[in-house]
Design an enzyme around this catalytic site. Structure first.
Site: not given
Ligand code: SAH
Length: 501
Positions: A37, A59, A174
């Protein structure tokens, strides 16, 4: 019975490819199908084999390419078809990533799976902003929460009375769409308006940005800067520690886009170092490597034992040499009593991987210096073989012959020009352009004939004086020249130059 495949649910970590686990890297490198994704960084997707089927399922919030049900159905179907699937997710598989549902669907369908946890952005993005999620001075717990609840459940299932405890760190994922609502709830439950808050977007990537404020000020700051997702919202006293711990986004190379013009097989070292410095490597391989393997080359390998010394000028020459030995059923013992010189540590490392310890590696990686070393440790009439690139500079060979050595000069490989439309696009986007050889300069000019004009607006860095000279001969201004012709010194020279600018 249909063959059963296997699905690995793999966390890709927050973005920096260096934060991938070794297990994830191995699975990606052998994937038959990669389902990924938008949070999975392109450098990680690029680690999949060339013949791997790569399926992008989107997504990005609000712009779903496939729905979650469709994604789940897709990986189940691929598994039942007998494929080896890597389902790659940003961050961790189970942290707000619906990995649990995917695993359950696979189990129900009888598809074998495994889970490879990844480093969650909730912890890694603050860390790269210099914010520790716990610190003895401030908190004994942290809470990771979603700012984007399942709408059918309604917004208030988060217990804001508990979340408002100033002695814990709050990490919201998010939450950009609901930020003002979250802050209003926290304030309502007694969290002070001066409580520090940081928002870290694109954490661990060269595009990382951090906004720091207080509960009172942050909503206006977000509006005035246009700060956007994906971001982690960090609320708590720990945010103050960024002042003393900030380390990633204040380095000289941070955020710089750097054109890497080396051949693909050699680009990794430089790209890795650039990632580590917070820069974004733009891979533009302008040259490729092609083995020569003609009669002269084969004969030189077959009779290698007649030499007093053999010199290898790059790891390509080492690879070509050993490929030939292997092809005729021989091995490193063919080099028996022959002494070995290597230009450059990478060449010496390539030899070491074949069990050969180089007898001489000149401090400066030029052929004149390797010749001087060989002359000092041989006598007139000795045979010396050079395995090197076709049409390479031959200063060292001239010196050896002048000193009465009998030189066999063997073209073991040639560099070919790679023509690719993305090279010009990458050049246009780059802040810095690196050249690790004269042939890479020729290759860039073959792709972009008026590159010198574009290069005049960029910082141009060369791996050593010889390459810098070649650039100048094409009317290219060189800003940074590394001293000892290694990737390490190239990155260090860039770092110094930018730090003092
Ligand atoms: N499984 C992921 C989260 C997925 S939900 C994890 O463990 O990181 C998606 C959210 O993750 C985004 O809306 C944001 O809030 C956060 N996110 C994912 N990658 C990010 C990054 N590199 N920097 C900041 N926020 C991030």
């Amino acid at each position: 019975m249909t063959p059963k495949g296997h699905v690995s649910l793999v966390g890709a970590g927050p973005g920096d490819p260096g934060l991938l686990t070794m297990k994830a890297a191995r699975l990606i490198a052998h994937a038959e199908v990669l389902v990924y994704d938008y949070l999975a960084s392109s450098a990680i997707v690029a680690m999949a084999p060339a013949d791997c089927e790569k399926i992008y399922v989107g997504k990005k919030s609000g712009a779903h390419t496939l729905t979650q049900d469709e994604i789940t159905a897709l990986i189940v179907r691929l598994g039942l078809e007998g494929r080896r699937v890597v389902r790659l997710k940003g961050g961790d598989v189970f942290v707000f990533a619906r990995g649990g549902e995917e695993a359950q669907a696979l189990r129900a369908a009888g598809v074998p799976f495994d889970i490879v946890p990844g480093l969650t952005s909730a912890i890694a993005a603050p860390a790269y902003a210099g914010i520790p999620v716990t610190h003895r001075d401030h908190n004994t717990s942290f809470t990771i929460a979603t700012g984007h609840e399942d709408p059918t459940k309604g917004y208030t299932s988060l217990d804001f009375a508990k979340l408002a405890n100033p002695k814990q760190t709050l990490l919201f994922l998010m939450a950009m769409g609901s930020l003002s609502g979250i802050i209003a709830e926290l304030r309502k439950h007694g969290m002070p308006g001066e409580m520090p808050i940081a928002i870290v977007r694109e954490g661990t990537k060269p595009t990382q940005e951090t906004l720091v404020g207080t509960l009172e000020t942050i909503v206006d700051q977000v509006a005035s800067t246009g700060f956007k997702a994906p971001a982690i919202v960090v609320i708590g006293e720990v945010v103050r520690e960024r002042e003393t711990i900030r380390w990633f986004d204040n380095g000289p190379l941070f955020g710089k886009r750097v054109l890497v013009t080396r051949a693909t097989a050699q680009a990794d070292d430089l790209a890795t170092r650039l990632w580590e410095a917070g820069a974004e490597p733009l891979l533009a391989p302008t040259i490729g490597i092609e083995a020569i393997d003609d009669a002269a080359f084969r004969d030189a390998v077959d009779t290698v034992a007649t030499n007093a010394w053999v010199a290898f000028t790059s790891r390509n020459g080492v690879d070509a040499f050993f490929d030939r030995l292997t092809a005729v059923g021989r091995d490193a013992r063919a080099l028996g009593g022959v002494r070995i010189a290597a230009i450059g540590l990478k060449t010496a490392e390539a030899l070491a991987r074949r069990g050969i310890h180089a007898d001489f590696v000149p401090a400066i990686s030029v052929s004149e210096d390797v010749a001087a070393g060989i002359i000092a440790a041989s006598k007139p009439g000795d045979r010396i073989a050079f395995f090197r690139a076709k049409d390479a500079r031959d200063g060292g060979i001239v010196a050896l012959e002048a000193a009465g050595r009998i030189v066999t000069d063997i073209a073991a490989y040639r560099t070919t020009t790679v023509i690719d439309a993305t090279i010009g696009e990458h050049l246009a986007h780059a802040d810095i352009v690196t050249f690790a050889s004269g042939s890479a300069i020729d290759g860039l000019l073959a792709n972009v004939p008026d590159a010198a004009t574009t290069l005049a607006t960029k910082l141009v860095a060369c791996i050593g004086p010889v390459t810098a000279e070649a650039a100048r001969a094409h009317g290219i201004r060189v800003d940074v020249t590394a001293t000892d012709a290694t990737i390490e010194s190239l990155v260090a020279a860039l770092d110094r130059s930018l730090a003092s600018a």
